[in-house]
Design an enzyme around this catalytic site. Structure first.
Site, PDB file in Angstrom:
ATOM      1  NE  ARG A  80      51.463  47.440  39.029  1.00  0.00           N
ATOM      2  CZ  ARG A  80      50.565  48.203  39.658  1.00  0.00           C
ATOM      3  NH1 ARG A  80      50.938  49.055  40.586  1.00  0.00           N
ATOM      4  NH2 ARG A  80      49.280  48.100  39.359  1.00  0.00           N
ATOM      5  CG  HIS A 110      49.527  34.093  26.918  1.00  0.00           C
ATOM      6  ND1 HIS A 110      49.962  32.787  26.923  1.00  0.00           N
ATOM      7  CD2 HIS A 110      48.473  34.125  26.080  1.00  0.00           C
ATOM      8  CE1 HIS A 110      49.217  32.059  26.117  1.00  0.00           C
ATOM      9  NE2 HIS A 110      48.302  32.838  25.597  1.00  0.00           N
ATOM     10  CB  ALA A 127      45.351  33.164  27.542  1.00  0.00           C
ATOM     11  CG  ASN A 133      43.713  44.168  43.346  1.00  0.00           C
ATOM     12  OD1 ASN A 133      44.323  43.900  42.314  1.00  0.00           O
ATOM     13  ND2 ASN A 133      43.505  45.425  43.715  1.00  0.00           N
TER      14      ASN A 133
END
Length: 198
Positions: A80, A110, A127, A133
């Site tokens: 997204r 993952h 993983a 951020n």
């Protein structure tokens, strides 16, 4: 500056020297690129997926996004806020990628979160590793980076990492906002990278 981290040719148009400027303009850049793509992409509502890409079950991809040739996105992943995956990039199952660029041959295993970041060529992220951020714990949450001994403001409240070509990031490692990793850097499993310490 970015040429010291991304040293190989890429399909993504690198037209800025500062990675945080690239991230800040990413959605706009993706919209421009999508307009130039050919019939080898299925394009719908601002999402372009190459016909050779493999998309797993229950994947959510929100515009704008470009998934290039021979990419893989594992089941239950969520892309997204503007995502570019260069040819051969892989996102494993149950990952979240937000406002980020993954260059050729890079792989996210993952259960990872990658936010507002640029991932160079042939990077392997094991993983559970997290590329943060945002500074939730700071009163001034502006993200700073450190370059050649200088502390530089990005002017942004959200910027993750610039991970150079051929880096290796171990399982459950955490990269704090503003992390810059030179090519071939190895981050150990469970390691915290915090370059901007206050």
């Amino acid at each position: 500056m970015i040429e010291h981290y991304i040293t190989q040719q890429t399909e993504f148009p690198i037209n800025e020297r500062l990675p945080w400027v690239m991230i800040d303009k990413l959605c706009e850049t993706l919209g421009t690129i999508i307009e130039t793509l050919g019939d080898d992409y299925d394009i719908k509502d601002g999402v372009a997926i190459h016909k050779t890409a493999v998309i797993g079950h229950n994947v959510t991809i929100k515009a704008p996004a470009i998934i290039s040739a021979n990419c893989f996105v594992g089941s239950n992943s969520y892309l997204r806020g503007g995502v570019f995956m260069a040819p051969g990039a892989k996102v494993g199952i149950s990952c979240e990628v937000k406002t980020s660029i993954l260059l050729e041959g890079s792989a996210i295993a993952h259960f990872n979160f990658i936010g507002y970041s640029i991932i160079g060529h042939d990077v392997n992220i094991e993983a559970g590793a997290i590329l943060c951020n945002h500074y939730n714990e700071r009163e001034d949450d502006t993200v700073f980076v450190h370059v050649d001994g200088q502390r530089i403001s990005t002017g942004l409240h959200k910027f993750g990492s610039l991970v150079g070509d051929n880096c290796r990031i171990g399982a459950n490692a955490v990269l704090s906002p503003g992390t810059l990793l030179l090519p071939n850097t190895i981050v150990k499993r469970l390691e915290l990278i915090e370059q901007d310490k206050l």
